[in-house]
Design a protein around this motif. Sequence first.
Motif, PDB file in Angstrom:
ATOM      1  N   LEU A  92      -7.548   4.622   3.493  1.00 19.16           N
ATOM      2  CA  LEU A  92      -7.805   3.162   3.795  1.00 19.16           C
ATOM      3  C   LEU A  92      -6.298   2.661   4.546  1.00 19.16           C
ATOM      4  O   LEU A  92      -6.302   1.764   5.389  1.00 19.16           O
ATOM      5  N   GLY A  93      -5.150   3.423   4.311  1.00 10.38           N
ATOM      6  CA  GLY A  93      -4.067   3.469   5.178  1.00 10.38           C
ATOM      7  C   GLY A  93      -4.227   3.761   6.833  1.00 10.38           C
ATOM      8  O   GLY A  93      -3.866   2.963   7.628  1.00 10.38           O
ATOM      9  N   LEU A 148       0.278   8.693 -11.668  1.00  7.37           N
ATOM     10  CA  LEU A 148       0.483   7.333 -11.939  1.00  7.37           C
ATOM     11  C   LEU A 148      -0.943   6.317 -11.618  1.00  7.37           C
ATOM     12  O   LEU A 148      -0.946   5.329 -11.337  1.00  7.37           O
ATOM     13  N   GLY A 149      -2.004   7.239 -11.452  1.00 13.12           N
ATOM     14  CA  GLY A 149      -3.297   6.688 -11.108  1.00 13.12           C
ATOM     15  C   GLY A 149      -3.647   6.422  -9.869  1.00 13.12           C
ATOM     16  O   GLY A 149      -4.496   5.633  -9.492  1.00 13.12           O
ATOM     17  N   VAL A 150      -3.034   6.786  -8.983  1.00 13.78           N
ATOM     18  CA  VAL A 150      -3.214   6.730  -7.319  1.00 13.78           C
ATOM     19  C   VAL A 150      -3.981   7.960  -6.817  1.00 13.78           C
ATOM     20  O   VAL A 150      -3.579   9.107  -7.060  1.00 13.78           O
ATOM     21  N   ALA A 151      -5.095   7.672  -6.018  1.00 15.22           N
ATOM     22  CA  ALA A 151      -5.826   8.677  -5.381  1.00 15.22           C
ATOM     23  C   ALA A 151      -5.219   8.986  -4.027  1.00 15.22           C
ATOM     24  O   ALA A 151      -5.526   8.097  -3.305  1.00 15.22           O
ATOM     25  N   PRO A 152      -4.635   9.959  -3.598  1.00 18.98           N
ATOM     26  CA  PRO A 152      -3.773  10.236  -2.230  1.00 18.98           C
ATOM     27  C   PRO A 152      -5.069  10.093  -1.174  1.00 18.98           C
ATOM     28  O   PRO A 152      -4.627   9.575  -0.244  1.00 18.98           O
ATOM     29  N   HIS A 154       6.878  -2.022  -1.114  1.00 22.01           N
ATOM     30  CA  HIS A 154       5.837  -2.417  -0.010  1.00 22.01           C
ATOM     31  C   HIS A 154       5.322  -3.781  -0.064  1.00 22.01           C
ATOM     32  O   HIS A 154       4.885  -4.280   0.829  1.00 22.01           O
ATOM     33  N   ARG A 155       4.942  -4.045  -1.410  1.00 22.85           N
ATOM     34  CA  ARG A 155       4.465  -5.464  -1.669  1.00 22.85           C
ATOM     35  C   ARG A 155       5.262  -6.583  -1.109  1.00 22.85           C
ATOM     36  O   ARG A 155       4.966  -7.707  -0.708  1.00 22.85           O
ATOM     37  N   ARG A 156       6.789  -6.399  -1.245  1.00 24.24           N
ATOM     38  CA  ARG A 156       7.837  -7.164  -0.839  1.00 24.24           C
ATOM     39  C   ARG A 156       8.064  -6.941   0.528  1.00 24.24           C
ATOM     40  O   ARG A 156       8.509  -7.834   1.468  1.00 24.24           O
ATOM     41  N   LEU A 157       7.827  -5.611   1.121  1.00 23.96           N
ATOM     42  CA  LEU A 157       8.389  -5.247   2.434  1.00 23.96           C
ATOM     43  C   LEU A 157       7.397  -5.848   3.702  1.00 23.96           C
ATOM     44  O   LEU A 157       7.784  -6.295   4.451  1.00 23.96           O
ATOM     45  N   ALA A 170       0.026   0.935  -3.964  1.00 25.00           N
ATOM     46  CA  ALA A 170      -0.198   2.475  -3.889  1.00 25.00           C
ATOM     47  C   ALA A 170       0.877   3.173  -3.252  1.00 25.00           C
ATOM     48  O   ALA A 170       1.453   4.357  -3.848  1.00 25.00           O
ATOM     49  N   LEU A 171       1.152   2.646  -2.133  1.00 25.89           N
ATOM     50  CA  LEU A 171       2.141   3.384  -1.140  1.00 25.89           C
ATOM     51  C   LEU A 171       3.492   3.370  -2.029  1.00 25.89           C
ATOM     52  O   LEU A 171       4.159   4.610  -1.715  1.00 25.89           O
ATOM     53  N   ASP A 172       3.799   2.558  -3.046  1.00 24.00           N
ATOM     54  CA  ASP A 172       5.043   2.760  -3.703  1.00 24.00           C
ATOM     55  C   ASP A 172       5.008   3.934  -4.571  1.00 24.00           C
ATOM     56  O   ASP A 172       5.986   4.729  -4.799  1.00 24.00           O
TER      57      ASP A 172
END
Length: 351
Positions: A242-243, A232-236, A280-283, A218-220
Motif C-alpha cells: 500500500l505504501g 503489534l498486528g501489522v502485516a509488513p 505519522h498520523r500527526r506528521l 501502521a508505519l509507526d
Amino acid sequence: MAGKKPAARARYAAGLTAGLVLLALAVAGGLAVGAQPVPPAEVLAALFDPDAPHASLVREVRVPRTLLAVTAGAALGLAGAVMQGMSRNPLADPGILGVNTGAACAVVAATVLLGTRSLQAVVWWALLGAAVAVVVVYLLGGRGAGRGTPEGLVLAGVAVTAVLGAVVSGLGVLDADAYGTLRIWSVGTLAGRELPVLWEVLPFLLVGAVLALAVAPALDAFALGDEAGRALGVAPGRVRLLGTLATVLLSGAATAAIGPVGFIGLVAPHVARLLTGPDHRRLMPYAVLTGAGLLLVADIVGRVIARPAEIQVGIVTAFVGAPVLIWLIGRTRRNRRSASTSASRKAVATA
C-alpha cells in the motif's frame, strides 16, 4: 498526564492553523509576484471580475500555476513521508530514489518513440515509469555490502537516476522536435501549465493521499522492525504494498503534471518531524502543508531571481535540497557510529 493531552492537541491544532495561514500568504504571493507584479487589490479584483485589469494574467496563468504548485508540492511531501516511514530510511525521497526520473523517462520515451501527446496517456506512462523505478532501486539497494542501508538505497537511486537521465538525453537526439516540447518540463517547471493538467492528475493524487493516510498508523509500528510490527498486528507485506502504491500514485502523477522536481519529498517530512515528532498520523498533515509551501515558495523565487526571465522550479529546489541531503547523510552516519559505540560499551560492561 490528562492535562497534557489537551494541551498537546491544542498546540498541534495551532501549528496546523499557522501552517495554513503561511500557505495562504504564499498563495497570495504566487498570484501577485512575477515578471509583471500585480498589486494585491488588483489580484482580488481580477479573481472576481474577468474584465478587471490583469484578469487574464491572474486567472489564466497564475491561478493554474499556483494551484498546481500547492497540489504537487503536497503530493511530493506526503510521498516522501510514506517512503521514509516505509523504508525506515531518513534519506528516502521520490527524487533521490529515482522515482520522479523514472516517471519522466517513461513520459519522454512514450512521446518520442510512440508519438504520445494526450495528457491522459502521459499520466499513465508516468505512473508506469515511477513503479518500475521503485522496483529497480529497491532491488539494487538490497544487494551488496550496503544492503538495506540508507546510503545503499541513495546510491542505487543516484545510479538509476543517472542512467535514466542519459536515456532521456539520448531520446532527444532521436526526435529533437518532440523532445523540444519536453525539454523544459523534464527539468521540472510550473510555467505554462494549465488547469486541465490539474484535473487530469487530481484523481490519482487523491487516491494516493487516501492510501498514504490509511497506512500512517501502521508505519509507526513498522518503524520498530518487521517482527515487532507483526507482534503489534501489522502485516509488513501489506504495508509495503500500500505504501509503494501510494508513493507511485503521488509522485508519478505529480511528475506527469510538472516534471521531475526533487528534494521536496526529502525536506518536507523532516521539517514536519521537527514540529510533530515521529507519529505519522500527526506528521503527514504537516508534511502536506510543508511540501505545498516549499514548492510554491521555490516557484516564486524562480520567477523573481532572474527577472524578467525565470528559473525552473526544479533547479531552485535542487539548490536548496542538495545541502540538506549532504547534512542528513552526515547526521545518519554519526548516529549509526554513536549507536554502534554505545552497543559495544554495553557489551564490554556486561562481559
